[in-house]
Motif scaffolding. Structure first.
Motif, PDB file in Angstrom:
ATOM      1  N   ALA A 143       0.827  -1.210   0.000  1.00 45.70           N
ATOM      2  CA  ALA A 143       0.000   0.000   0.000  1.00 45.70           C
ATOM      3  C   ALA A 143       0.862   1.260   0.000  1.00 45.70           C
ATOM      4  O   ALA A 143       0.552   2.232  -0.695  1.00 45.70           O
ATOM      5  N   VAL A 144       1.944   1.237   0.765  1.00 50.02           N
ATOM      6  CA  VAL A 144       2.835   2.406   0.813  1.00 50.02           C
ATOM      7  C   VAL A 144       3.524   2.598  -0.534  1.00 50.02           C
ATOM      8  O   VAL A 144       3.645   3.737  -1.024  1.00 50.02           O
ATOM      9  N   ALA A 145       3.957   1.513  -1.125  1.00 46.41           N
ATOM     10  CA  ALA A 145       4.609   1.609  -2.437  1.00 46.41           C
ATOM     11  C   ALA A 145       3.641   2.152  -3.482  1.00 46.41           C
ATOM     12  O   ALA A 145       4.001   3.027  -4.287  1.00 46.41           O
ATOM     13  N   GLN A 146       2.418   1.665  -3.470  1.00 37.31           N
ATOM     14  CA  GLN A 146       1.433   2.137  -4.449  1.00 37.31           C
ATOM     15  C   GLN A 146       1.092   3.601  -4.236  1.00 37.31           C
ATOM     16  O   GLN A 146       0.925   4.360  -5.194  1.00 37.31           O
ATOM     17  N   LYS A 147       1.005   4.018  -2.976  1.00 39.17           N
ATOM     18  CA  LYS A 147       0.732   5.430  -2.701  1.00 39.17           C
ATOM     19  C   LYS A 147       1.814   6.313  -3.312  1.00 39.17           C
ATOM     20  O   LYS A 147       1.533   7.325  -3.970  1.00 39.17           O
ATOM     21  N   SER A 148       3.071   5.923  -3.123  1.00 41.53           N
ATOM     22  CA  SER A 148       4.176   6.718  -3.653  1.00 41.53           C
ATOM     23  C   SER A 148       4.128   6.779  -5.172  1.00 41.53           C
ATOM     24  O   SER A 148       4.318   7.843  -5.774  1.00 41.53           O
ATOM     25  N   LEU A 149       3.852   5.641  -5.801  1.00 41.58           N
ATOM     26  CA  LEU A 149       3.751   5.614  -7.260  1.00 41.58           C
ATOM     27  C   LEU A 149       2.623   6.504  -7.744  1.00 41.58           C
ATOM     28  O   LEU A 149       2.770   7.248  -8.721  1.00 41.58           O
ATOM     29  N   HIS A 150       1.481   6.441  -7.079  1.00 43.70           N
ATOM     30  CA  HIS A 150       0.332   7.216  -7.534  1.00 43.70           C
ATOM     31  C   HIS A 150       0.587   8.715  -7.421  1.00 43.70           C
ATOM     32  O   HIS A 150       0.165   9.482  -8.291  1.00 43.70           O
ATOM     33  N   ILE A 151       1.267   9.146  -6.351  1.00 45.06           N
ATOM     34  CA  ILE A 151       1.577  10.570  -6.225  1.00 45.06           C
ATOM     35  C   ILE A 151       2.520  11.011  -7.351  1.00 45.06           C
ATOM     36  O   ILE A 151       2.472  12.154  -7.811  1.00 45.06           O
ATOM     37  N   MET A 152       3.352  10.094  -7.814  1.00 44.88           N
ATOM     38  CA  MET A 152       4.249  10.398  -8.935  1.00 44.88           C
ATOM     39  C   MET A 152       3.578  10.188 -10.294  1.00 44.88           C
ATOM     40  O   MET A 152       4.227  10.221 -11.340  1.00 44.88           O
ATOM     41  N   ILE A 153       2.260   9.961 -10.281  1.00 43.46           N
ATOM     42  CA  ILE A 153       1.456   9.765 -11.490  1.00 43.46           C
ATOM     43  C   ILE A 153       1.930   8.527 -12.262  1.00 43.46           C
ATOM     44  O   ILE A 153       2.061   8.533 -13.493  1.00 43.46           O
ATOM     45  N   ILE A 154       2.240   7.471 -11.522  1.00 42.11           N
ATOM     46  CA  ILE A 154       2.565   6.174 -12.112  1.00 42.11           C
ATOM     47  C   ILE A 154       1.457   5.218 -11.683  1.00 42.11           C
ATOM     48  O   ILE A 154       1.196   5.064 -10.486  1.00 42.11           O
ATOM     49  N   ASP A 155       0.788   4.615 -12.642  1.00 41.11           N
ATOM     50  CA  ASP A 155      -0.410   3.830 -12.349  1.00 41.11           C
ATOM     51  C   ASP A 155      -0.140   2.694 -11.381  1.00 41.11           C
ATOM     52  O   ASP A 155      -0.853   2.500 -10.407  1.00 41.11           O
TER      53      ASP A 155
END
Length: 333
Positions: free
Chosen positions: A192-204
């Motif tokens: 979940a933490v990894a996905q949050k970081s990716l999403h803030i960087m606009i990476i799906d």
């Protein structure tokens, strides 16, 4: 947990960075920003759950390949204070100029079983330091031949975005460094933490290690400089691909000479090689995007969707839609 308690907690992921002279800024920045976004709630950037430091032999700023300099945080010191040591490479010509103190530091880290991470041409630096024997490593398709020239008898992985082999992790650089950082964040802090970081960087979503690198198909790798330059010209003009004659003219050679070089280096004509490059890009876009066939056709130099469908079926035996669906399409609508 209070802010005071959080700020004094031991980070779950501690990373030390070594920057080579004229390192690739984007590869470093993508990695650091993933850690920054994972380190705190939201994007407030407090290094609570993750910490990162730039290490150096001297306090002098290290200049990147684009000219922007980064000031180190502290001396090399004891590598065991970190969970990973990440070495960020850049221009090939600068690798041999790395101060010997860095190689000694990396050897101390390896002896202490601190995992080593090579980003961009960081894999070259680890190999040059004698720290990759018996390990698989990833390099960019763009530097595949450079690696073979420097390290005989070693076949790098150039068709994946990163490779994890026990306590050696390597990636091709650029955007792939964000995905390797996401892998580490997932390992230490959860998906979940990894996905949050990716999403803030606009990476799906996080890409897997074995996802292919964009670039030339491996069967088109060659040492022939004329052929390599011709393929690079095509890659830079994918949406309006020049003909074989136009490429030969830009290279200052006859069409016949260019055809002879392709035949000797790859066993195929320039036209066939150019088509393979474009179809490789088509497959990449089919696998990684929800673009329509018409949109992909325009991006890869085909007249329209019907033209792409016809050529794709001739080469692949199925239509683009059928090929995409065969992947078990999990792309968002």
């Amino acid at each position: 947990m209070s802010a005071l308690t959080s700020s004094t907690a031991t980070p779950r992921l501690r990373v030390g960075f070594v920057l080579a002279r004229r390192f690739t800024l984007s590869a470093f920045a993508n990695f650091v920003d993933m850690l920054r976004l994972a380190a705190d709630e939201g994007d407030r950037s407090r290094p609570i759950h993750c910490s990162w430091r730039v290490l150096s032999v001297t306090p002098e700023p290290v200049r990147s390949s684009c000219g922007i300099a980064v000031t180190p945080d502290e001396a090399l010191g004891d590598p065991e204070r970190f969970d990973y040591i990440v070495i960020v490479g850049g221009l090939i010509d600068e690798i041999e100029h790395l101060a010997p103190e860095y190689a000694a530091f990396l050897h101390r880290a390896a002896a202490a079983r601190v995992p080593l991470v090579g980003v961009c041409t960081g894999a070259f630096i680890l190999h040059r330091a004698g720290l990759m024997q018996g390990y698989r490593c990833c390099v960019s398709w763009f530097h595949h031949d450079d690696f073979l020239e420097q390290f005989e008898g070693i076949l790098p992985v150039s068709d994946q975005i990163y490779v994890v082999d026990r306590d050696r992790l390597t990636c091709s650089g650029g955007a792939s460094s964000a995905h390797l950082a996401a892998f580490l964040i997932d390992r230490h802090m959860g998906r979940a933490v990894a996905q949050k970081s990716l999403h803030i960087m606009i990476i799906d979503e996080a890409m897997a290690a074995d996802d292919p690198q964009p670039g030339l198909p491996l069967e088109l790798k060659t040492h022939d400089p004329l052929v390599r330059r011709a393929l690079l010209i095509l890659q830079q003009s994918m949406d309006a691909p020049p003909g074989v004659g136009a490429v030969a003219e830009r290279l200052g050679v006859s069409r016949r000479k260019l055809e002879r070089h392709f035949a000797a280096a790859l066993g195929i004509s320039p036209a066939e090689a150019f088509l393979r490059v474009r179809l490789s890009q088509v497959r990449l876009l089919l696998a990684r995007s929800t673009r329509t066939i018409g949109e992909i056709a325009l991006q890869t130099g085909f007249c329209d969707a019907s033209h792409l469908i016809r050529v794709f079926r001739q080469q692949m035996g199925v239509t683009p839609d059928t090929w995409r669906n065969s992947l078990g399409d999990v792309l968002p609508e």
